[in-house]
Write a protein that holds these residues in place. Structure first.
Motif, mmCIF file in Angstrom:
data_model
loop_
_atom_site.group_PDB
_atom_site.id
_atom_site.type_symbol
_atom_site.label_atom_id
_atom_site.label_comp_id
_atom_site.label_asym_id
_atom_site.label_seq_id
_atom_site.Cartn_x
_atom_site.Cartn_y
_atom_site.Cartn_z
ATOM 1 N N VAL A 17 0.862 -1.185 0.000
ATOM 2 C CA VAL A 17 0.000 0.000 0.000
ATOM 3 C C VAL A 17 0.894 1.230 0.000
ATOM 4 O O VAL A 17 1.826 1.317 0.797
ATOM 5 N N LEU A 18 0.608 2.167 -0.886
ATOM 6 C CA LEU A 18 1.314 3.455 -0.917
ATOM 7 C C LEU A 18 0.270 4.554 -0.788
ATOM 8 O O LEU A 18 -0.563 4.740 -1.678
ATOM 9 N N TRP A 19 0.305 5.247 0.343
ATOM 10 C CA TRP A 19 -0.696 6.273 0.613
ATOM 11 C C TRP A 19 -0.064 7.660 0.447
ATOM 12 O O TRP A 19 0.906 7.982 1.124
ATOM 13 N N PRO A 20 -0.607 8.492 -0.454
ATOM 14 C CA PRO A 20 -0.031 9.833 -0.670
ATOM 15 C C PRO A 20 -0.295 10.750 0.521
ATOM 16 O O PRO A 20 -1.390 10.760 1.089
ATOM 17 N N VAL A 21 0.728 11.490 0.895
ATOM 18 C CA VAL A 21 0.609 12.484 1.971
ATOM 19 C C VAL A 21 1.358 13.739 1.546
ATOM 20 O O VAL A 21 2.339 13.667 0.825
ATOM 21 N N GLY A 22 0.859 14.865 1.995
ATOM 22 C CA GLY A 22 1.514 16.132 1.688
ATOM 23 C C GLY A 22 2.319 16.624 2.871
ATOM 24 O O GLY A 22 2.171 16.150 3.992
ATOM 25 N N THR A 23 3.179 17.580 2.604
ATOM 26 C CA THR A 23 3.899 18.257 3.674
ATOM 27 C C THR A 23 3.396 19.697 3.726
ATOM 28 O O THR A 23 2.870 20.212 2.750
ATOM 29 N N ARG A 24 3.561 20.312 4.876
ATOM 30 C CA ARG A 24 3.138 21.695 5.085
ATOM 31 C C ARG A 24 4.338 22.516 5.538
ATOM 32 O O ARG A 24 5.294 21.978 6.103
ATOM 33 N N TRP A 25 4.279 23.792 5.310
ATOM 34 C CA TRP A 25 5.348 24.693 5.741
ATOM 35 C C TRP A 25 5.613 24.505 7.234
ATOM 36 O O TRP A 25 6.760 24.454 7.672
ATOM 37 N N ALA A 26 4.558 24.362 8.027
ATOM 38 C CA ALA A 26 4.700 24.227 9.474
ATOM 39 C C ALA A 26 5.347 22.913 9.891
ATOM 40 O O ALA A 26 5.755 22.761 11.044
ATOM 41 N N ASP A 27 5.494 21.953 8.969
ATOM 42 C CA ASP A 27 6.134 20.679 9.295
ATOM 43 C C ASP A 27 7.647 20.809 9.436
ATOM 44 O O ASP A 27 8.283 19.981 10.071
ATOM 45 N N ASN A 28 8.223 21.842 8.814
ATOM 46 C CA ASN A 28 9.674 22.052 8.907
ATOM 47 C C ASN A 28 10.035 22.571 10.293
ATOM 48 O O ASN A 28 9.309 23.387 10.873
ATOM 49 N N ASP A 29 11.160 22.125 10.806
ATOM 50 C CA ASP A 29 11.633 22.641 12.083
ATOM 51 C C ASP A 29 12.677 23.731 11.844
ATOM 52 O O ASP A 29 12.917 24.146 10.704
ATOM 53 N N MET A 30 13.316 24.197 12.872
ATOM 54 C CA MET A 30 14.269 25.302 12.744
ATOM 55 C C MET A 30 15.516 24.917 11.939
ATOM 56 O O MET A 30 16.277 25.784 11.530
ATOM 57 N N PHE A 31 15.706 23.636 11.684
ATOM 58 C CA PHE A 31 16.845 23.180 10.899
ATOM 59 C C PHE A 31 16.496 23.020 9.422
ATOM 60 O O PHE A 31 17.336 22.612 8.619
ATOM 61 N N LEU A 79 13.848 15.027 4.820
ATOM 62 C CA LEU A 79 12.777 15.498 3.963
ATOM 63 C C LEU A 79 12.416 16.901 4.419
ATOM 64 O O LEU A 79 12.697 17.269 5.566
ATOM 65 N N ALA A 80 11.774 17.670 3.538
ATOM 66 C CA ALA A 80 11.363 19.025 3.904
ATOM 67 C C ALA A 80 10.173 19.441 3.056
ATOM 68 O O ALA A 80 9.954 18.907 1.965
ATOM 69 N N PHE A 81 9.407 20.396 3.568
ATOM 70 C CA PHE A 81 8.372 21.028 2.765
ATOM 71 C C PHE A 81 9.071 21.696 1.586
ATOM 72 O O PHE A 81 10.130 22.283 1.770
ATOM 73 N N PRO A 82 8.585 21.584 0.379
ATOM 74 C CA PRO A 82 7.296 21.088 -0.093
ATOM 75 C C PRO A 82 7.352 19.695 -0.705
ATOM 76 O O PRO A 82 6.656 19.422 -1.687
ATOM 77 N N ASP A 83 8.141 18.779 -0.153
ATOM 78 C CA ASP A 83 8.214 17.425 -0.703
ATOM 79 C C ASP A 83 6.829 16.784 -0.780
ATOM 80 O O ASP A 83 6.028 16.900 0.145
ATOM 81 N N SER A 84 6.570 16.104 -1.886
ATOM 82 C CA SER A 84 5.378 15.262 -2.036
ATOM 83 C C SER A 84 5.791 13.848 -1.666
ATOM 84 O O SER A 84 6.770 13.332 -2.206
ATOM 85 N N LEU A 85 5.049 13.229 -0.770
ATOM 86 C CA LEU A 85 5.464 11.954 -0.188
ATOM 87 C C LEU A 85 4.395 10.883 -0.331
ATOM 88 O O LEU A 85 3.226 11.180 -0.587
ATOM 89 N N VAL A 86 4.821 9.657 -0.124
ATOM 90 C CA VAL A 86 3.910 8.533 0.085
ATOM 91 C C VAL A 86 4.402 7.781 1.309
ATOM 92 O O VAL A 86 5.599 7.744 1.597
ATOM 93 N N VAL A 87 3.444 7.207 2.016
ATOM 94 C CA VAL A 87 3.773 6.321 3.127
ATOM 95 C C VAL A 87 3.441 4.903 2.670
ATOM 96 O O VAL A 87 2.310 4.617 2.272
ATOM 97 N N GLY A 88 4.452 4.044 2.685
ATOM 98 C CA GLY A 88 4.238 2.636 2.382
ATOM 99 C C GLY A 88 3.741 1.931 3.626
ATOM 100 O O GLY A 88 4.250 2.159 4.726
ATOM 101 N N VAL A 89 2.736 1.081 3.439
ATOM 102 C CA VAL A 89 2.139 0.340 4.552
ATOM 103 C C VAL A 89 2.203 -1.149 4.236
ATOM 104 O O VAL A 89 1.800 -1.569 3.148
#
Length: 147
Positions: A17-31, A79-89
């Protein structure tokens, strides 16, 4: 039985299973990369969205709840915003009242290398008593397809 690849050699092709997920600007940390806690949100979103949209069960009214009993993550690359990702299950163990998942985070695209490897255990409990109950049949049938 084939020997599974080393964790850092897994690709998106190793997950049923590959489930698409997005990233958000707020997901990035100070690094400038995804904060480690975000990966757990991605795992939770992928598992529950897959179950809820595929089985048609309403998580707010179903009598059995999948409660997270254990989780973990091994970070392999940033990884960092704005990467488009999938989560494998993948379901690695399907018990009477619990399921164990192997999870991988990947950039979108075929055969991408793994960036994070996770594990997750759901224990199904009665909504009211919080005592373990068998995994509901529609969920068990779905989880069986990801082994």
């Amino acid at each position: 039985m084939a020997i599974p690849p080393a964790p850092d050699a897994l690709t998106s092709d190793d997950f049923p299973v590959l489930w698409p997920v997005g990233t958000r600007w707020a997901d990035n940390d100070m690094f400038g990369h995804l904060n480690n806690a975000v990966y757990y949100q991605l795992f939770d979103t992928a598992i529950n969205a897959w179950i809820n949209t595929t089985t048609g069960l309403d998580p707010l009214t179903t009598p059995a709840l999948g409660i997270v009993a254990e989780s973990g993550c091994r970070y392999l690359s940033e990884l960092a915003f704005p990467d488009s990702l999938v989560v494998g299950v993948a379901v690695t163990r399907l018990g009477n009242s619990s399921a164990t998942y192997r999870l991988g985070v990947f950039r979108r695209g075929e055969g991408q290398p793994i960036t994070a490897l996770g594990h997750w255990v759901h224990v199904y409990v009665d909504r009211d008593t919080r005592k373990p109950v068998p995994i509901p049949d529609p969920i068990r049938a779905l989880l069986s397809t990801a082994r």
